[in-house]
Design an enzyme around this catalytic site. Structure first.
Site, PDB file in Angstrom:
ATOM      1  N   HIS A  62       0.800  -1.153   0.071  1.00 52.96           N
ATOM      2  CA  HIS A  62      -0.062   0.079  -0.067  1.00 52.96           C
ATOM      3  C   HIS A  62       0.665   1.274  -0.055  1.00 52.96           C
ATOM      4  O   HIS A  62       1.976   1.438   0.642  1.00 52.96           O
ATOM      5  CB  HIS A  62      -0.958   0.022   1.287  1.00 52.96           C
ATOM      6  N   ASP A 175       5.486   2.821   7.326  1.00 51.21           N
ATOM      7  CA  ASP A 175       4.327   2.216   6.842  1.00 51.21           C
ATOM      8  C   ASP A 175       3.414   3.045   5.986  1.00 51.21           C
ATOM      9  O   ASP A 175       2.622   3.918   6.157  1.00 51.21           O
ATOM     10  CB  ASP A 175       3.512   2.058   8.085  1.00 51.21           C
ATOM     11  N   GLU A 207      -5.172   1.779   2.120  1.00 51.29           N
ATOM     12  CA  GLU A 207      -5.064   0.581   3.014  1.00 51.29           C
ATOM     13  C   GLU A 207      -5.249   1.150   4.662  1.00 51.29           C
ATOM     14  O   GLU A 207      -5.996   0.328   5.249  1.00 51.29           O
ATOM     15  CB  GLU A 207      -3.539  -0.001   3.049  1.00 51.29           C
ATOM     16  N   GLU A 208      -4.728   2.218   4.750  1.00 53.91           N
ATOM     17  CA  GLU A 208      -4.965   2.654   6.234  1.00 53.91           C
ATOM     18  C   GLU A 208      -6.576   2.957   6.695  1.00 53.91           C
ATOM     19  O   GLU A 208      -7.001   3.230   7.898  1.00 53.91           O
ATOM     20  CB  GLU A 208      -4.133   3.962   6.487  1.00 53.91           C
ATOM     21  N   HIS A 321       2.876   3.791  13.131  1.00 48.40           N
ATOM     22  CA  HIS A 321       1.761   4.947  13.110  1.00 48.40           C
ATOM     23  C   HIS A 321       2.339   6.183  13.949  1.00 48.40           C
ATOM     24  O   HIS A 321       1.521   6.620  15.019  1.00 48.40           O
ATOM     25  CB  HIS A 321       0.585   4.555  13.617  1.00 48.40           C
TER      26      HIS A 321
END
Length: 350
Positions: A62, A175, A207-208, A321
């Site tokens: 992603h 990420d 994706e998140e 995150h």
């Protein structure tokens, strides 16, 4: 190290969920020499293909990062925002940000009520995101609008890629820029070999915020097998116990057996066997992960159509995150190598 330079380039760029175009452009430019075709679908996913006569495999990384979005501008020119993706509010406070206005990027800082005017009981409580705001130096609402800010303007964290000791590096958005970098590197490795499989290397969107791009791209491609390429959290630093994660940085690629206690993905056993044996045959260090929390694109992919056998290859990454994610470049290379070797080994298993 080419992989490190690629990671730095991707991580310093910005692209929150739904606004991944900058990352997509970088990924497309970097991967095009190693594939036969590249296209962008209606959802915004970048779908590239290296054609072969064997099984079709989908490799999904992603492209989006978590971020913020302007909800409204107050009369004094301060920007109120909503979170896009899973933030822990305390990591947002006092951060420098980039506001992606229509006239170009604007630097801002996240502020809140100063502790000097708080009551004693309020000082003991964490500040919530809903009580924060972005200060871009605007004189008033009209000034902010003239600078190119409007409701719906995307905001991302302003952090640069820097090395730490012992081959570790830190930046925002590992990420999942780490996954994108690993995927490009794996495709470069495959370009120098005789690949039997058809390989779909996909940069997915959103994706998140719900694994959205993975779901639509997997439906369109309908591959025989899929691997999501992502990050996962290790249990090798203060504040986390081994019972929560037995993974360690520096111990190699992570192969997912189960994530989110089975609520997300229970990986296909043959896929796990394929990845494990490939790693062992090629002396690639690896770890197995049975996780209690967090999912990846594989959760959406494996439930597409009549079901697609899937697992995830991840790089252990601390402080996911947050604006200061940390990973090992050796682990990153191990993941890229495992992806490439697995593709070359696929016909033994599928």
């Amino acid at each position: 190290m080419e992989l490190e330079k690629l990671l730095e380039k991707l991580s310093n760029a910005h692209g929150i969920s739904g606004y991944e175009n900058t990352i997509k452009d970088i990924m497309e430019e970097e991967i095009k020499p190693y594939v036969d075709e590249a296209r962008t679908d209606k959802m915004g996913n970048l779908i590239t293909t290296k054609k072969g006569e064997g099984p079709a495999i989908m490799l999904a990384a992603h492209m989006d990062e978590i971020g913020l979005m302007v909800q409204y501008i107050d009369d004094n020119g301060f920007l109120r925002f909503v979170k896009i993706g899973g933030w822990f509010d305390q990591t947002l406070h006092s951060q420098r940000v980039v506001v992606h206005g229509s006239n170009g990027p604007i630097t801002g800082v996240i502020g809140s009520k100063p502790p000097h005017v708080m009551k004693d009981e309020d000082r003991k409580l964490p500040v919530k995101a809903e009580d924060m705001f972005v200060d871009i130096g605007a004189k008033d609402k009209e000034d902010a609008i003239n600078m190119g800010v409007d409701v719906g303007t995307a905001i991302s964290i302003d952090r640069d890629y820097v090395p730490l000791a012992n081959g570790l590096v830190t930046c925002k958005a590992f990420d999942n820029r780490a996954g994108v970098a690993m995927l490009i590197d794996a495709m470069k490795q495959l370009s120098e070999t005789d690949v039997k499989a058809t390989v779909h290397a996909v940069g997915t969107v959103q994706e998140e915020v719900g694994l959205k791009g993975a779901r639509t791209s997997a439906f369109g491609l309908n591959p025989d097998v899929a691997i999501a390429v992502d990050v996962t959290f290790p249990g090798d630093h203060p504040g986390i116990d081994k019972k929560d994660s037995a993974l360690e940085m520096g111990k190699g690629a992570v192969i997912t057996v189960v994530d989110a206690s089975g609520r997300g993905l229970i990986a296909d056993r043959n896929v796990v066997k394929w990845l494990k044996e490939t790693a062992e045959e090629n002396d690639i260090p690896y770890q197995l992960n049975v996780g209690g929390g967090g999912t990846t694109d594989a959760t959406a992919i494996h439930l597409t159509r009549e079901g697609i056998p899937s697992s995830t290859i991840s790089v252990p990454t601390r402080y996911i995150h947050s604006p200061v994610e940390v990973l090992s470049l050796e682990d990153l290379q191990a993941c890229a190598d495992l992806i490439a070797k697995a593709v070359l080994n696929i016909e033994k298993y599928f």
